[in-house]
Design a protein around this motif. Structure first.
Motif, PDB file in Angstrom:
ATOM      1  N   GLY A   8     -16.292 -14.456  -2.567  1.00 26.33           N
ATOM      2  CA  GLY A   8     -15.628 -14.730  -1.305  1.00 26.33           C
ATOM      3  C   GLY A   8     -14.134 -14.500  -1.316  1.00 26.33           C
ATOM      4  N   ARG A   9     -13.570 -14.301  -2.466  1.00 21.10           N
ATOM      5  CA  ARG A   9     -12.131 -14.086  -2.567  1.00 21.10           C
ATOM      6  C   ARG A   9     -11.747 -12.681  -2.136  1.00 21.10           C
ATOM      7  NH1 ARG A   9      -9.486 -17.149  -7.624  1.00 21.10           N
ATOM      8  NH2 ARG A   9     -10.325 -19.191  -7.163  1.00 21.10           N
ATOM      9  N   HIS A  10     -10.488 -12.530  -1.829  1.00 20.55           N
ATOM     10  CA  HIS A  10      -9.947 -11.216  -1.470  1.00 20.55           C
ATOM     11  C   HIS A  10     -10.192 -10.241  -2.615  1.00 20.55           C
ATOM     12  CE1 HIS A  10      -7.185  -8.181  -0.055  1.00 20.55           C
ATOM     13  NE2 HIS A  10      -6.557  -8.238  -1.208  1.00 20.55           N
ATOM     14  N   GLN A  11     -10.782  -9.106  -2.315  1.00 20.04           N
ATOM     15  CA  GLN A  11     -11.038  -8.085  -3.327  1.00 20.04           C
ATOM     16  C   GLN A  11      -9.752  -7.322  -3.610  1.00 20.04           C
ATOM     17  OE1 GLN A  11     -13.976  -7.481  -5.045  1.00 20.04           O
ATOM     18  NE2 GLN A  11     -14.503  -9.420  -4.118  1.00 20.04           N
ATOM     19  N   PRO A  12      -9.401  -7.185  -4.883  1.00 28.80           N
ATOM     20  CA  PRO A  12      -8.182  -6.447  -5.205  1.00 28.80           C
ATOM     21  C   PRO A  12      -8.312  -4.973  -4.886  1.00 28.80           C
ATOM     22  CG  PRO A  12      -9.336  -7.104  -7.206  1.00 28.80           C
ATOM     23  CD  PRO A  12     -10.069  -7.704  -6.046  1.00 28.80           C
ATOM     24  N   GLY A  13      -7.195  -4.342  -4.636  1.00 32.54           N
ATOM     25  CA  GLY A  13      -7.182  -2.915  -4.324  1.00 32.54           C
ATOM     26  C   GLY A  13      -7.296  -2.060  -5.574  1.00 32.54           C
ATOM     27  N   VAL A  14      -7.138  -0.773  -5.373  1.00 35.18           N
ATOM     28  CA  VAL A  14      -7.311   0.198  -6.447  1.00 35.18           C
ATOM     29  C   VAL A  14      -6.306  -0.023  -7.574  1.00 35.18           C
ATOM     30  CG1 VAL A  14      -7.234   2.664  -6.999  1.00 35.18           C
ATOM     31  CG2 VAL A  14      -8.332   1.890  -4.888  1.00 35.18           C
ATOM     32  N   ALA A  15      -5.045  -0.271  -7.245  1.00 35.89           N
ATOM     33  CA  ALA A  15      -4.016  -0.443  -8.275  1.00 35.89           C
ATOM     34  C   ALA A  15      -4.289  -1.673  -9.138  1.00 35.89           C
ATOM     35  CB  ALA A  15      -2.634  -0.544  -7.633  1.00 35.89           C
ATOM     36  N   VAL A  16      -4.668  -2.778  -8.512  1.00 40.98           N
ATOM     37  CA  VAL A  16      -4.958  -4.005  -9.268  1.00 40.98           C
ATOM     38  C   VAL A  16      -6.233  -3.828 -10.086  1.00 40.98           C
ATOM     39  CG1 VAL A  16      -5.513  -6.466  -9.071  1.00 40.98           C
ATOM     40  CG2 VAL A  16      -3.701  -5.483  -7.661  1.00 40.98           C
ATOM     41  N   THR A  17      -7.208  -3.126  -9.533  1.00 47.35           N
ATOM     42  CA  THR A  17      -8.437  -2.853 -10.287  1.00 47.35           C
ATOM     43  C   THR A  17      -8.108  -2.010 -11.525  1.00 47.35           C
ATOM     44  OG1 THR A  17      -9.812  -3.031  -8.316  1.00 47.35           O
ATOM     45  CG2 THR A  17     -10.749  -1.844 -10.182  1.00 47.35           C
ATOM     46  N   ALA A  18      -7.187  -1.069 -11.401  1.00 47.18           N
ATOM     47  CA  ALA A  18      -6.776  -0.256 -12.559  1.00 47.18           C
ATOM     48  C   ALA A  18      -6.166  -1.137 -13.648  1.00 47.18           C
ATOM     49  CB  ALA A  18      -5.796   0.830 -12.122  1.00 47.18           C
ATOM     50  N   VAL A  19      -5.377  -2.118 -13.246  1.00 45.47           N
ATOM     51  CA  VAL A  19      -4.836  -3.083 -14.212  1.00 45.47           C
ATOM     52  C   VAL A  19      -5.988  -3.846 -14.859  1.00 45.47           C
ATOM     53  CG1 VAL A  19      -3.457  -5.196 -14.469  1.00 45.47           C
ATOM     54  CG2 VAL A  19      -2.605  -3.294 -13.070  1.00 45.47           C
ATOM     55  N   GLY A  20      -6.959  -4.235 -14.050  1.00 46.83           N
ATOM     56  CA  GLY A  20      -8.137  -4.928 -14.566  1.00 46.83           C
ATOM     57  C   GLY A  20      -8.896  -4.097 -15.585  1.00 46.83           C
ATOM     58  N   VAL A  21      -9.019  -2.799 -15.330  1.00 45.90           N
ATOM     59  CA  VAL A  21      -9.687  -1.905 -16.282  1.00 45.90           C
ATOM     60  C   VAL A  21      -8.952  -1.918 -17.619  1.00 45.90           C
ATOM     61  CG1 VAL A  21     -10.215   0.516 -16.806  1.00 45.90           C
ATOM     62  CG2 VAL A  21     -10.765  -0.421 -14.551  1.00 45.90           C
ATOM     63  N   GLU A  22      -7.627  -1.868 -17.570  1.00 47.25           N
ATOM     64  CA  GLU A  22      -6.848  -1.929 -18.816  1.00 47.25           C
ATOM     65  C   GLU A  22      -7.050  -3.263 -19.519  1.00 47.25           C
ATOM     66  OE1 GLU A  22      -5.365   0.574 -20.436  1.00 47.25           O
ATOM     67  OE2 GLU A  22      -6.342   1.680 -18.827  1.00 47.25           O
ATOM     68  N   HIS A  23      -7.137  -4.357 -18.766  1.00 48.94           N
ATOM     69  CA  HIS A  23      -7.397  -5.666 -19.368  1.00 48.94           C
ATOM     70  C   HIS A  23      -8.779  -5.704 -20.005  1.00 48.94           C
ATOM     71  CE1 HIS A  23      -4.132  -7.844 -16.813  1.00 48.94           C
ATOM     72  NE2 HIS A  23      -3.633  -7.206 -17.860  1.00 48.94           N
ATOM     73  N   VAL A  24      -9.757  -5.095 -19.366  1.00 47.77           N
ATOM     74  CA  VAL A  24     -11.101  -5.025 -19.942  1.00 47.77           C
ATOM     75  C   VAL A  24     -11.059  -4.265 -21.261  1.00 47.77           C
ATOM     76  CG1 VAL A  24     -13.382  -3.982 -19.640  1.00 47.77           C
ATOM     77  CG2 VAL A  24     -12.373  -5.321 -17.781  1.00 47.77           C
ATOM     78  N   ARG A  25     -10.418  -3.104 -21.266  1.00 48.98           N
ATOM     79  CA  ARG A  25     -10.329  -2.313 -22.501  1.00 48.98           C
ATOM     80  C   ARG A  25      -9.607  -3.101 -23.600  1.00 48.98           C
ATOM     81  NH1 ARG A  25     -11.882   2.897 -22.115  1.00 48.98           N
ATOM     82  NH2 ARG A  25     -12.021   3.876 -20.073  1.00 48.98           N
ATOM     83  N   LEU A  26      -8.517  -3.766 -23.228  1.00 42.99           N
ATOM     84  CA  LEU A  26      -7.787  -4.587 -24.199  1.00 42.99           C
ATOM     85  C   LEU A  26      -8.641  -5.731 -24.729  1.00 42.99           C
ATOM     86  CD1 LEU A  26      -4.192  -5.000 -22.731  1.00 42.99           C
ATOM     87  CD2 LEU A  26      -4.799  -4.135 -24.998  1.00 42.99           C
ATOM     88  N   SER A  27      -9.507  -6.286 -23.889  1.00 44.46           N
ATOM     89  CA  SER A  27     -10.323  -7.428 -24.322  1.00 44.46           C
ATOM     90  C   SER A  27     -11.173  -7.060 -25.534  1.00 44.46           C
ATOM     91  CB  SER A  27     -11.188  -7.955 -23.174  1.00 44.46           C
ATOM     92  OG  SER A  27     -12.283  -7.112 -22.890  1.00 44.46           O
ATOM     93  N   TYR A  28     -11.725  -5.853 -25.549  1.00 45.32           N
ATOM     94  CA  TYR A  28     -12.530  -5.422 -26.700  1.00 45.32           C
ATOM     95  C   TYR A  28     -11.655  -5.196 -27.931  1.00 45.32           C
ATOM     96  CZ  TYR A  28     -16.175  -4.843 -23.232  1.00 45.32           C
ATOM     97  OH  TYR A  28     -17.068  -5.072 -22.231  1.00 45.32           O
ATOM     98  N   GLU A  29     -10.472  -4.615 -27.728  1.00 44.44           N
ATOM     99  CA  GLU A  29      -9.549  -4.429 -28.848  1.00 44.44           C
ATOM    100  C   GLU A  29      -9.158  -5.768 -29.449  1.00 44.44           C
ATOM    101  OE1 GLU A  29      -6.198  -1.823 -28.198  1.00 44.44           O
ATOM    102  OE2 GLU A  29      -7.397  -0.568 -26.848  1.00 44.44           O
ATOM    103  N   TYR A  30      -8.807  -6.734 -28.589  1.00 43.37           N
ATOM    104  CA  TYR A  30      -8.424  -8.056 -29.076  1.00 43.37           C
ATOM    105  C   TYR A  30      -9.577  -8.733 -29.812  1.00 43.37           C
ATOM    106  CZ  TYR A  30      -4.049  -8.002 -26.375  1.00 43.37           C
ATOM    107  OH  TYR A  30      -2.805  -7.719 -25.882  1.00 43.37           O
ATOM    108  N   LEU A  31     -10.793  -8.632 -29.291  1.00 45.13           N
ATOM    109  CA  LEU A  31     -11.939  -9.225 -29.983  1.00 45.13           C
ATOM    110  C   LEU A  31     -12.137  -8.585 -31.350  1.00 45.13           C
ATOM    111  CD1 LEU A  31     -14.635  -9.682 -27.190  1.00 45.13           C
ATOM    112  CD2 LEU A  31     -13.399 -11.481 -28.428  1.00 45.13           C
ATOM    113  N   ASP A  32     -12.060  -7.271 -31.407  1.00 50.76           N
ATOM    114  CA  ASP A  32     -12.278  -6.570 -32.674  1.00 50.76           C
ATOM    115  C   ASP A  32     -11.170  -6.850 -33.689  1.00 50.76           C
ATOM    116  OD1 ASP A  32     -14.604  -5.590 -31.584  1.00 50.76           O
ATOM    117  OD2 ASP A  32     -13.786  -3.593 -31.161  1.00 50.76           O
ATOM    118  N   GLN A  33      -9.965  -7.146 -33.192  1.00 48.52           N
ATOM    119  CA  GLN A  33      -8.841  -7.486 -34.069  1.00 48.52           C
ATOM    120  C   GLN A  33      -8.793  -8.984 -34.373  1.00 48.52           C
ATOM    121  OE1 GLN A  33      -5.391  -6.077 -31.963  1.00 48.52           O
ATOM    122  NE2 GLN A  33      -6.011  -3.950 -32.119  1.00 48.52           N
TER     123      GLN A  33
END
Length: 128
Positions: A8-33
């Motif tokens: 129900g929350r406001h859906q983020p736009g393309v730019a914020v989603t791109a930041v989210g994608v980078e956070h997702v990618r970082l999440s795996y790096e951080y877990l592996d490290q």
């Protein structure tokens, strides 16, 4: 489902989603490290983790404690595909380590500031 509360929350736009994608990618790096602080910092304060056969993990503090308990695991993440749409990121990959390889899919909800609001994990196994 708890993860649906973000619907129900406001859906983020393309730019914020791109930041989210980078956070997702970082999440795996951080877990592996084994960087649990870095991993938890990518999540919204009220985020929810869902994994098959386990109770929901709620909030950044619980996420950090949960991952700290799992820190001894030696598997690493191999990301094969990332799919993003406004406010959502899906990852298909493999968990590899200790002579085992398991396919997984993670579905993330992205908040209005690019932080991860939820993560729901599925594992690839043959049905019984």
């Amino acid at each position: 489902m708890a993860a649906d509360r973000w619907q129900g929350r406001h859906q983020p736009g393309v730019a914020v989603t791109a930041v989210g994608v980078e956070h997702v990618r970082l999440s795996y790096e951080y877990l592996d490290q084994r960087d649990i602080d870095g991993y938890a910092s990518l999540f919204d304060a009220d985020a929810v983790l869902q994994r098959p056969g386990e109770r929901e993990v709620r909030g950044r503090d619980e996420i950090e404690a949960y991952q700290a308990r799992r820190q001894h695991r030696s598997a690493t993440h191999v990301v094969d595909e990332v799919i993003a749409a406004e406010g959502r990121v899906a990852v298909v990959g493999r968990l590899v380590g200790a002579g085992v390889e398991t396919g997984f899919a993670d579905i993330f909800a992205i908040g209005e500031h690019g932080l991860l609001c939820s993560k729901r994990t599925f594992f690839f196994i043959a049905p019984a």
